[in-house]
Write an enzyme that holds these catalytic residues in place. Structure first.
Site, PDB file in Angstrom:
ATOM      1  N   GLU A 179       0.832  -1.213   0.000  1.00  0.00           N
ATOM      2  CA  GLU A 179       0.000   0.000   0.000  1.00  0.00           C
ATOM      3  C   GLU A 179       0.864   1.259   0.000  1.00  0.00           C
ATOM      4  O   GLU A 179       0.397   2.344  -0.322  1.00  0.00           O
ATOM      5  CB  GLU A 179      -0.981   0.021   1.169  1.00  0.00           C
ATOM      6  CG  GLU A 179      -0.399  -0.248   2.551  1.00  0.00           C
ATOM      7  CD  GLU A 179      -0.304  -1.736   2.893  1.00  0.00           C
ATOM      8  OE1 GLU A 179       0.292  -2.498   2.108  1.00  0.00           O
ATOM      9  OE2 GLU A 179      -0.809  -2.119   3.961  1.00  0.00           O
ATOM     10  N   GLU A 251       9.940 -14.770   2.128  1.00  0.00           N
ATOM     11  CA  GLU A 251      11.209 -14.038   2.235  1.00  0.00           C
ATOM     12  C   GLU A 251      10.986 -12.952   3.269  1.00  0.00           C
ATOM     13  O   GLU A 251      10.377 -11.919   2.975  1.00  0.00           O
ATOM     14  CB  GLU A 251      11.574 -13.410   0.893  1.00  0.00           C
ATOM     15  CG  GLU A 251      11.699 -14.378  -0.268  1.00  0.00           C
ATOM     16  CD  GLU A 251      12.901 -15.271  -0.130  1.00  0.00           C
ATOM     17  OE1 GLU A 251      13.959 -14.798   0.286  1.00  0.00           O
ATOM     18  OE2 GLU A 251      12.757 -16.475  -0.408  1.00  0.00           O
ATOM     19  N   CYS A 285      16.600  -5.813   3.658  1.00  0.00           N
ATOM     20  CA  CYS A 285      16.537  -7.000   4.510  1.00  0.00           C
ATOM     21  C   CYS A 285      17.879  -7.674   4.701  1.00  0.00           C
ATOM     22  O   CYS A 285      18.141  -8.252   5.735  1.00  0.00           O
ATOM     23  CB  CYS A 285      15.551  -7.998   3.923  1.00  0.00           C
ATOM     24  SG  CYS A 285      16.003  -8.534   2.257  1.00  0.00           S
TER      25      CYS A 285
HETATM   26  P1  NAD Z   1       4.890  -5.960   5.659  1.00  0.00           P
HETATM   27  O1  NAD Z   1       4.950  -7.340   6.161  1.00  0.00           O
HETATM   28  O2  NAD Z   1       4.359  -4.913   6.549  1.00  0.00           O
HETATM   29  O3  NAD Z   1       4.042  -5.864   4.310  1.00  0.00           O
HETATM   30  C1  NAD Z   1       4.373  -6.627   3.172  1.00  0.00           C
HETATM   31  C2  NAD Z   1       3.121  -6.876   2.355  1.00  0.00           C
HETATM   32  O4  NAD Z   1       2.242  -7.718   3.080  1.00  0.00           O
HETATM   33  C3  NAD Z   1       2.340  -5.619   2.008  1.00  0.00           C
HETATM   34  O5  NAD Z   1       1.883  -5.724   0.685  1.00  0.00           O
HETATM   35  C4  NAD Z   1       1.176  -5.680   2.988  1.00  0.00           C
HETATM   36  O6  NAD Z   1       0.032  -5.011   2.525  1.00  0.00           O
HETATM   37  C5  NAD Z   1       0.935  -7.176   3.049  1.00  0.00           C
HETATM   38  N1  NAD Z   1       0.204  -7.632   4.237  1.00  0.00           N
HETATM   39  C6  NAD Z   1       0.172  -7.076   5.468  1.00  0.00           C
HETATM   40  N2  NAD Z   1      -0.630  -7.797   6.290  1.00  0.00           N
HETATM   41  C7  NAD Z   1      -1.106  -8.832   5.546  1.00  0.00           C
HETATM   42  C8  NAD Z   1      -1.959  -9.948   5.824  1.00  0.00           C
HETATM   43  N3  NAD Z   1      -2.501 -10.124   7.043  1.00  0.00           N
HETATM   44  N4  NAD Z   1      -2.225 -10.821   4.833  1.00  0.00           N
HETATM   45  C9  NAD Z   1      -1.666 -10.667   3.608  1.00  0.00           C
HETATM   46  N5  NAD Z   1      -0.855  -9.631   3.292  1.00  0.00           N
HETATM   47  C10 NAD Z   1      -0.581  -8.730   4.248  1.00  0.00           C
HETATM   48  O7  NAD Z   1       6.397  -5.610   5.210  1.00  0.00           O
HETATM   49  P2  NAD Z   1       6.941  -4.213   4.643  1.00  0.00           P
HETATM   50  O8  NAD Z   1       7.011  -3.250   5.772  1.00  0.00           O
HETATM   51  O9  NAD Z   1       6.225  -3.857   3.404  1.00  0.00           O
HETATM   52  O10 NAD Z   1       8.430  -4.617   4.189  1.00  0.00           O
HETATM   53  C11 NAD Z   1       9.528  -4.597   5.025  1.00  0.00           C
HETATM   54  C12 NAD Z   1       9.876  -5.995   5.494  1.00  0.00           C
HETATM   55  O11 NAD Z   1      10.136  -6.825   4.366  1.00  0.00           O
HETATM   56  C13 NAD Z   1      11.143  -6.038   6.325  1.00  0.00           C
HETATM   57  O12 NAD Z   1      10.967  -6.898   7.414  1.00  0.00           O
HETATM   58  C14 NAD Z   1      12.177  -6.604   5.360  1.00  0.00           C
HETATM   59  O13 NAD Z   1      13.248  -7.254   5.992  1.00  0.00           O
HETATM   60  C15 NAD Z   1      11.340  -7.549   4.563  1.00  0.00           C
HETATM   61  N6  NAD Z   1      11.982  -7.861   3.280  1.00  0.00           N
HETATM   62  C16 NAD Z   1      12.529  -9.096   3.100  1.00  0.00           C
HETATM   63  C17 NAD Z   1      13.177  -9.404   1.911  1.00  0.00           C
HETATM   64  C18 NAD Z   1      13.797 -10.754   1.696  1.00  0.00           C
HETATM   65  O14 NAD Z   1      14.182 -11.047   0.572  1.00  0.00           O
HETATM   66  N7  NAD Z   1      13.903 -11.603   2.706  1.00  0.00           N
HETATM   67  C19 NAD Z   1      13.252  -8.450   0.894  1.00  0.00           C
HETATM   68  C20 NAD Z   1      12.676  -7.198   1.100  1.00  0.00           C
HETATM   69  C21 NAD Z   1      12.031  -6.919   2.303  1.00  0.00           C
END
Ligand code: NAD
Length: 480
Positions: A179, A251, A285
């Site tokens: 979002e 991930e 990450c």
């Molecule tokens: P987030 O978990 O808050 O959101 C990620 C996505 O999940 C968004 O599209 C969000 O709308 C959706 N989401 C949230 N609640 C949900 C639910 N209950 N059901 C389904 N979807 C839902 O993460 P963020 O703040 O967008 O991203 C940052 C995080 O991502 C950090 O922890 C970072 O380490 C991680 N990350 C990991 C990698 C990797 O390759 N391991 C890469 C990039 C980012």
């Protein structure tokens, strides 16, 4: 207001009004300017998108893989023709600096080409049978419909990291962008829409996590959830997936340790670890989130990295392309970083530089910060910070550093700086992480395998192993 775009979901090959009729605002994190209105999709929108993906899947899978790959190559060319525009969109909604946004677009194009090149290399197996006259064939088949749920930090690249392996192996996909960063996904989709991709193969529904994301991941007609994001959301998604026994590929977050030994090339260690905290405004990450430095070199390392962080510039990357860092993604992210630093200060951490919210009039900026005298019980040493903050702990030797590094819920990436081959190999053997970088920055290659242990995830991405995550195996026993 001029320059404010209204986007629509992309379902069954067309941009369509959402069933919910609801929208949400997307704003620039550096200026708070309104950038777009995007659909806040409900369960009906999700239903339409999953149905479209399901309807298209069999015919898509029936095409030769090389034909499917052709669309990815064509899309890569479109991205390269539009780097300027796409980078502008990414900078505005995510706040990364322009050079990194351009790199993200170019890397995405390269990734599409790379995954497309697997089309002629998807291999099954012929297995020796126990029975005379029997043939055993192992086929690799698509899973069906993939739900791709994206975070905001590399919002553009992560579309490709999910859709390219999914499509080349014969799946169809429904993407839900974060979002915080929907615009770049819709701009990606506009380019894809010019390619005559069969309808329903690629779909986008935007909206919040608890609403749209939850509806998509709880949908019984989704065969695989490919998620990148936080541990908390990964766990919520697993709960949804459990009801339908849906495959998950997760991930998640990281807390990458960097070990700096007495015999390290200090110029290299300072540069690489500083860059690790600054790139993408400290929100990556796999970048170094904590340092274990050996006592003999601790003072020199701390002084030099504090100087390097202090020299880091920040501001609105849309207005000034020369800044090293833009803002954090939102107020919540800024509050979290500030609270972790305050808590560390109270527990005895020494601020070598920074340490505060940076008030430059607008945007969610935190000062580039180095904290010394950190201890394992501090949140900054245990939990993902996701900001330009580097906590440091001094250790006596490599064994202590590895023990500290492994004392973590996370297991995504790790790194070590040393000139001694035995120390480097010991770290590679003993660090309980998905990746270890020796004498170089933490940045994975597309032909590797990006995967975490522990709470950093399940399954992985990239390379042959990442490609095959989007397939299932089917064994045929043929008695002749
Ligand atoms: P987030 O978990 O808050 O959101 C990620 C996505 O999940 C968004 O599209 C969000 O709308 C959706 N989401 C949230 N609640 C949900 C639910 N209950 N059901 C389904 N979807 C839902 O993460 P963020 O703040 O967008 O991203 C940052 C995080 O991502 C950090 O922890 C970072 O380490 C991680 N990350 C990991 C990698 C990797 O390759 N391991 C890469 C990039 C980012």
């Amino acid at each position: 207001m001029s320059g404010v775009t209204t986007y629509q979901n992309y379902i069954d090959g067309a941009f369509v009004a959402s069933a919910s009729g609801e929208t949400r605002e997307n704003r620039n994190p550096a200026t708070n300017a309104l950038l777009s209105h995007v659909p806040e999709s409900d369960a009906n929108d999700v239903q339409r998108a999953v149905e479209a993906a399901r309807g298209a899947q069999k015919a898509w899978a029936a095409r030769p893989a090389i034909q499917r790959a052709g669309y990815l190559h064509a899309l890569a060319d479109k991205l390269r023709e539009n780097v300027d525009h796409l980078a502008t969109v990414i900078v505005a909604e995510q706040g990364k600096v322009r050079a990194l946004a351009e790199t993200e677009v170019n890397f995405t194009a390269e990734y599409l080409d790379y995954m497309a090149e697997w089309a002629r290399r998807i291999e099954g197996e012929i297995i020796e049978s126990d029975r005379p006259g029997e043939h055993m064939f192992l086929f690799r088949k698509p899973l069906g419909v993939v739900a791709g749920i994206l975070p905001w930090n590399f919002p553009f690249f992560l579309i490709a990291r999910k859709m390219a392996p999914a499509l080349v192996t014969g799946n169809t996909i429904v993407i839900k962008p974060s979002e915080e960063t929907p615009n770049n996904c819709f701009e990606f989709t506009k380019l894809l829409d010019t390619l005559d991709l069969p309808k329903g193969v690629f779909n986008v529904v935007s909206g919040g996590g608890a609403t749209t994301g939850s509806a998509l991941t709880a949908h019984p007609n989704v065969d695989m959830i490919s998620f990148t994001g936080s541990v908390a959301t990964g766990s919520a998604i697993m709960h949804n997936a459990a009801d339908n026994i849906t495959k998950v590929n997760l991930e998640l977050g990281g807390k990458a340790p960097a070990i700096v030994l007495d015999d390290a090339d200090l110029d290299l260690a300072v540069r690489a670890i500083k860059d690790s905290r600054v790139i993408n405004n400290g929100q990556v990450c796999n970048c170094a989130e904590r340092v274990y430095v050996q006592r003999g070199v601790a003072e020199a390392f701390q002084q030099r990295i504090a100087e390097a962080m202090k020299a880091t510039t920040y501001g609105d990357p849309g207005a000034d392309a020369s800044v090293d860092m833009g803002p954090l993604i939102n107020q919540e992210g800024l509050d979290k970083v500030a609270a972790m630093v305050e808590s560390a200060k109270r527990a005895g951490a020494e601020v070598l530089t920074g340490g505060n919210v940076a008030d430059i009039g607008q945007g969610y900026h935190f000062e580039p910060t180095v904290l010394a005298a950190c201890t394992p019980d501090m949140d900054v040493m245990k939990d993902e910070i996701f900001g330009p903050v580097l906590p440091i702990q001094v250790v006596d030797d490599l064994d202590e550093a590895i023990a500290m590094a492994n004392n973590s819920d996370y297991g995504l990436t790790s790194s070590i700086y040393t000139r001694d081959l035995n120390s480097a190999l010991q770290a590679c053997r003993e660090l309980e992480y998905g990746e270890t970088y020796v004498n170089r920055e933490n940045f994975e290659a597309m032909q590797g395998f990006h995967a975490g242990t522990g709470k950093s995830g399940i399954g992985g991405a990239d390379g042959k192993h990442g490609l095959y995550e989007y397939t299932r195996t089917h064994v045929a026993y043929i008695q002749t």
